[in-house]
Design a protein around this motif. Structure first.
Motif, PDB file in Angstrom:
ATOM      1  N   LYS A 133       0.822  -1.213   0.000  1.00 40.26           N
ATOM      2  CA  LYS A 133       0.000   0.000   0.000  1.00 40.26           C
ATOM      3  C   LYS A 133       0.856   1.262   0.000  1.00 40.26           C
ATOM      4  O   LYS A 133       0.317   2.377  -0.057  1.00 40.26           O
ATOM      5  CB  LYS A 133      -0.890   0.021   1.250  1.00 40.26           C
ATOM      6  N   ALA A 134       2.199   1.097   0.086  1.00 40.34           N
ATOM      7  CA  ALA A 134       3.064   2.261   0.308  1.00 40.34           C
ATOM      8  C   ALA A 134       3.319   3.085  -0.950  1.00 40.34           C
ATOM      9  O   ALA A 134       3.803   4.211  -0.866  1.00 40.34           O
ATOM     10  CB  ALA A 134       4.401   1.815   0.910  1.00 40.34           C
ATOM     11  N   GLU A 135       2.968   2.514  -2.127  1.00 39.85           N
ATOM     12  CA  GLU A 135       3.236   3.267  -3.359  1.00 39.85           C
ATOM     13  C   GLU A 135       2.427   4.563  -3.372  1.00 39.85           C
ATOM     14  O   GLU A 135       1.217   4.547  -3.203  1.00 39.85           O
ATOM     15  CB  GLU A 135       2.879   2.418  -4.584  1.00 39.85           C
ATOM     16  N   ASN A 136       3.127   5.654  -3.598  1.00 39.35           N
ATOM     17  CA  ASN A 136       2.490   6.978  -3.654  1.00 39.35           C
ATOM     18  C   ASN A 136       1.630   7.287  -2.446  1.00 39.35           C
ATOM     19  O   ASN A 136       0.625   7.990  -2.546  1.00 39.35           O
ATOM     20  CB  ASN A 136       1.634   7.092  -4.932  1.00 39.35           C
ATOM     21  N   ALA A 137       1.971   6.720  -1.303  1.00 44.18           N
ATOM     22  CA  ALA A 137       1.136   6.926  -0.112  1.00 44.18           C
ATOM     23  C   ALA A 137       1.703   8.026   0.785  1.00 44.18           C
ATOM     24  O   ALA A 137       1.098   8.374   1.781  1.00 44.18           O
ATOM     25  CB  ALA A 137       1.012   5.630   0.681  1.00 44.18           C
ATOM     26  N   ASN A 138       2.840   8.609   0.374  1.00 41.91           N
ATOM     27  CA  ASN A 138       3.434   9.695   1.160  1.00 41.91           C
ATOM     28  C   ASN A 138       3.596   9.377   2.634  1.00 41.91           C
ATOM     29  O   ASN A 138       3.183  10.147   3.499  1.00 41.91           O
ATOM     30  CB  ASN A 138       2.575  10.968   1.029  1.00 41.91           C
ATOM     31  N   LEU A 139       4.180   8.218   2.912  1.00 39.92           N
ATOM     32  CA  LEU A 139       4.385   7.838   4.310  1.00 39.92           C
ATOM     33  C   LEU A 139       5.425   8.740   4.956  1.00 39.92           C
ATOM     34  O   LEU A 139       6.373   9.181   4.306  1.00 39.92           O
ATOM     35  CB  LEU A 139       4.844   6.383   4.408  1.00 39.92           C
ATOM     36  N   GLY A 140       5.242   8.990   6.237  1.00 30.24           N
ATOM     37  CA  GLY A 140       6.215   9.767   7.003  1.00 30.24           C
ATOM     38  C   GLY A 140       7.208   8.844   7.691  1.00 30.24           C
ATOM     39  O   GLY A 140       7.149   7.620   7.552  1.00 30.24           O
ATOM     40  N   MET A 141       8.116   9.460   8.438  1.00 34.12           N
ATOM     41  CA  MET A 141       9.190   8.711   9.089  1.00 34.12           C
ATOM     42  C   MET A 141       8.663   7.632  10.040  1.00 34.12           C
ATOM     43  O   MET A 141       9.153   6.497  10.039  1.00 34.12           O
ATOM     44  CB  MET A 141      10.065   9.700   9.869  1.00 34.12           C
ATOM     45  N   ALA A 142       7.680   7.978  10.846  1.00 38.02           N
ATOM     46  CA  ALA A 142       7.166   7.018  11.832  1.00 38.02           C
ATOM     47  C   ALA A 142       6.523   5.821  11.113  1.00 38.02           C
ATOM     48  O   ALA A 142       6.685   4.661  11.523  1.00 38.02           O
ATOM     49  CB  ALA A 142       6.144   7.691  12.745  1.00 38.02           C
ATOM     50  N   GLU A 143       5.823   6.111  10.024  1.00 38.18           N
ATOM     51  CA  GLU A 143       5.141   5.032   9.302  1.00 38.18           C
ATOM     52  C   GLU A 143       6.131   4.124   8.572  1.00 38.18           C
ATOM     53  O   GLU A 143       5.977   2.908   8.552  1.00 38.18           O
ATOM     54  CB  GLU A 143       4.136   5.620   8.300  1.00 38.18           C
ATOM     55  N   VAL A 144       7.160   4.737   7.978  1.00 34.74           N
ATOM     56  CA  VAL A 144       8.177   3.923   7.298  1.00 34.74           C
ATOM     57  C   VAL A 144       8.925   3.068   8.314  1.00 34.74           C
ATOM     58  O   VAL A 144       9.207   1.890   8.075  1.00 34.74           O
ATOM     59  CB  VAL A 144       9.159   4.812   6.497  1.00 34.74           C
ATOM     60  N   THR A 145       9.220   3.655   9.465  1.00 26.14           N
ATOM     61  CA  THR A 145       9.928   2.892  10.502  1.00 26.14           C
ATOM     62  C   THR A 145       9.081   1.702  10.958  1.00 26.14           C
ATOM     63  O   THR A 145       9.582   0.579  11.086  1.00 26.14           O
ATOM     64  CB  THR A 145      10.257   3.802  11.706  1.00 26.14           C
ATOM     65  N   THR A 173      11.208   5.959   1.497  1.00 25.70           N
ATOM     66  CA  THR A 173      12.209   5.113   2.170  1.00 25.70           C
ATOM     67  C   THR A 173      12.975   6.004   3.139  1.00 25.70           C
ATOM     68  O   THR A 173      12.795   7.225   3.139  1.00 25.70           O
ATOM     69  CB  THR A 173      13.217   4.526   1.164  1.00 25.70           C
ATOM     70  N   PHE A 174      13.849   5.373   3.929  1.00 25.45           N
ATOM     71  CA  PHE A 174      14.671   6.184   4.824  1.00 25.45           C
ATOM     72  C   PHE A 174      15.494   7.184   4.011  1.00 25.45           C
ATOM     73  O   PHE A 174      15.709   8.315   4.442  1.00 25.45           O
ATOM     74  CB  PHE A 174      15.590   5.278   5.658  1.00 25.45           C
ATOM     75  N   VAL A 175      15.932   6.761   2.823  1.00 26.58           N
ATOM     76  CA  VAL A 175      16.766   7.650   2.013  1.00 26.58           C
ATOM     77  C   VAL A 175      15.944   8.788   1.419  1.00 26.58           C
ATOM     78  O   VAL A 175      16.370   9.948   1.422  1.00 26.58           O
ATOM     79  CB  VAL A 175      17.487   6.845   0.913  1.00 26.58           C
ATOM     80  N   SER A 176      14.743   8.486   0.935  1.00 19.10           N
ATOM     81  CA  SER A 176      13.937   9.567   0.360  1.00 19.10           C
ATOM     82  C   SER A 176      13.512  10.555   1.455  1.00 19.10           C
ATOM     83  O   SER A 176      13.332  11.741   1.196  1.00 19.10           O
ATOM     84  CB  SER A 176      12.717   9.007  -0.376  1.00 19.10           C
ATOM     85  N   LEU A 177      13.364  10.072   2.668  1.00 18.20           N
ATOM     86  CA  LEU A 177      12.925  10.954   3.756  1.00 18.20           C
ATOM     87  C   LEU A 177      14.073  11.753   4.378  1.00 18.20           C
ATOM     88  O   LEU A 177      13.878  12.887   4.814  1.00 18.20           O
ATOM     89  CB  LEU A 177      12.227  10.135   4.853  1.00 18.20           C
ATOM     90  N   MET A 178      15.263  11.135   4.429  1.00 18.37           N
ATOM     91  CA  MET A 178      16.370  11.794   5.131  1.00 18.37           C
ATOM     92  C   MET A 178      17.439  12.324   4.204  1.00 18.37           C
ATOM     93  O   MET A 178      18.251  13.158   4.606  1.00 18.37           O
ATOM     94  CB  MET A 178      17.062  10.797   6.080  1.00 18.37           C
TER      95      MET A 178
END
Lengths: 295, 295
Positions: A163-175, A248-253
């Motif tokens: 479900k993560a595709e184009n879902a704009n998950l934040g850091m807490a959700e990705v973790t 991903t962690f990389v796209s977020l950080m």
């Protein structure tokens, strides 16, 4: 580090030969299934999860043969998850560890059954007498593994990943997603050793803290390799997360912070191992290796 | 027979509510997976396998709540196998128990994960303390179920079934295939009760002989229903085996001999139950029901 690479390779050889013994190829009408199960497991993996089982088991003086069976069961689960994840209806991957994925080499139906059979076999191995003389240990292993890889763990994480595709998950959700999808099986690798060794609570706690940080570091490096890695070295396609619009962690950080974060977590992980003194050196070296690996 | 139908329905209600409790729907990001797991399990099945567990457990005075948990685990396995078998890459079925199959109602990826999660959950349920106070019983349950449903059992049988199209299988081969694909899980239903009840060897042996014959009778009737049955009543497509060129008991023996064989096996099955006296009446009635069912 060269010595460590040798230790890791030696461990991988042990695990592969245990898998070879546990998945014998017999001349039966259904032997194509066994062939495909062997194809999916007897490849050149780093066998990081089995290394965690075996190195952690040494902290508690667990017999090598018991630890090796649990290590093989954990690797069967890891391989089953890869076979199912690679299916066209899931991630649709054609390359894995430098070879065609199971459904490409065999066919989709066989790949579905290979996953089902490996998962089943893993539970069988944990529950059999050879794994530990105490049945309470064996059933605790089964419960703990099932919790780590079911709807509250690995499979639930895979559902989130879909479900993560184009879902704009934040850091807490990705973790949380990554903790479920890959972290909980990695954590079970250490937990299984503590169960086998009937480890006291403080030791269990320390090992759990170690593997929690390690699992996160491992995943951040995985995300980095998906961006920076070499497809040949990795043996699988790269750039998939970005193409799928997955956070991903990389796209977020960003790469630099992600790499620094992985280094920090790896160092933090080893700090939890103090009580084990030099017996935990292989785990410390694994933590260093994990952030430096290129595949 | 009306009384028996009521007993079967009452059993089904018990099993459905146990599944409902074991698979709670919580408000989590991955709740769609739980929804789909519930969709795949909380339908109007006859719950024949759970009936076997619960009725057999009464022979050995097993606590109802322990038997019900094992019954639910067996049904989870049965449902997982249906979800995976129905996938487009496998039997490609769109209708099951009168409703869209899981991958039609949800999607293929979800259906793959539903099967994986149900299988995992079934092992978890068997291994948890509530299933039996003695861990040796719990780990024996896990080993026995894994043997019944892995590459030497159900999954191996499904592999054979995939290869059975236009393969001109003979009687011995069809019998082996069906024994693996459906017979071994049915046999485990009875075996699990004997394990729970720490039944003595002669009782285990008698129950095993009963369920061996019963499983075969059950499958022959399944083959007959695929030819003679009503799609509406069955809630699934019929005529599939013939269309796929698969040998079945009916194609090999003809309808009349197949029906006579099923009747004979059902009668023979009940003869193994003598030592249990009237306590085995529900199993005797099930054997009669199985050859007369229309769905």
């Amino acid at each position: 580090m060269t010595d460590f690479k040798e230790a890791l390779d030696e461990n991988a050889r042990l695990v592969t030969s245990a898998l070879d013994r546990l998945l014998p190829l017999e001349d039966k009408p259904e032997s194509r299934l066994m062939e495909a199960m062997r194809y999916a497991t007897l490849s050149e993996g780093k066998r990081v999860r089995p290394f965690l089982v075996i190195s952690s088991a040494r902290l508690f003086n667990v017999s090598e043969s018991c630890a090796l069976r649990v290590a093989a069961a954990v690797e069967m689960v890891h391989c089953y998850s890869l076979v199912h994840d690679d299916l066209p209806a899931m991630d649709d991957d054609e390359l894995r560890r430098g070879r065609p994925t199971c459904h490409v080499e065999f066919d989709e139906a066989t790949a579905i059954l290979v996953g089902d059979a490996l998962l089943t076999k893993a539970f069988r191995v944990l529950s059999e007498l050879d794994t530990h003389p105490d049945p309470a240990v064996r059933s605790e292993l089964v419960t703990a593994m099932a919790r780590a890889i079911g709807e509250e763990g690995m499979v639930g994480g895979q559902m989130l990943d879909l479900k993560a595709e184009n879902a704009n998950l934040g850091m807490a959700e990705v973790t949380r997603l990554q903790r479920m999808k890959t972290g909980m099986l990695i954590a079970f690798a250490c937990e299984s050793a503590a169960i086998l060794g009937k480890a006291p609570e403080p030791a269990r706690h320390a090992l759990h803290a170690f593997v929690h940080d390690l699992g996160l570091a491992f995943q951040i490096v995985d995300d980095l390799l998906d961006v920076e890695g070499d497809e040949k070295e990795l043996g699988k396609k790269t750039g998939k997360d970005a193409a799928a619009g997955k956070a991903t962690f990389v796209s977020l950080m960003g790469r630099d912070r992600a790499r620094a974060q992985a280094e920090m977590l790896s160092g933090q992980a080893t700090q939890h191992l103090e009580m084990f003194a030099e017996k935990a050196d292989p785990l410390r070296e694994l933590a260093r290796f994990i952030v430096r690996r290129r595949s």
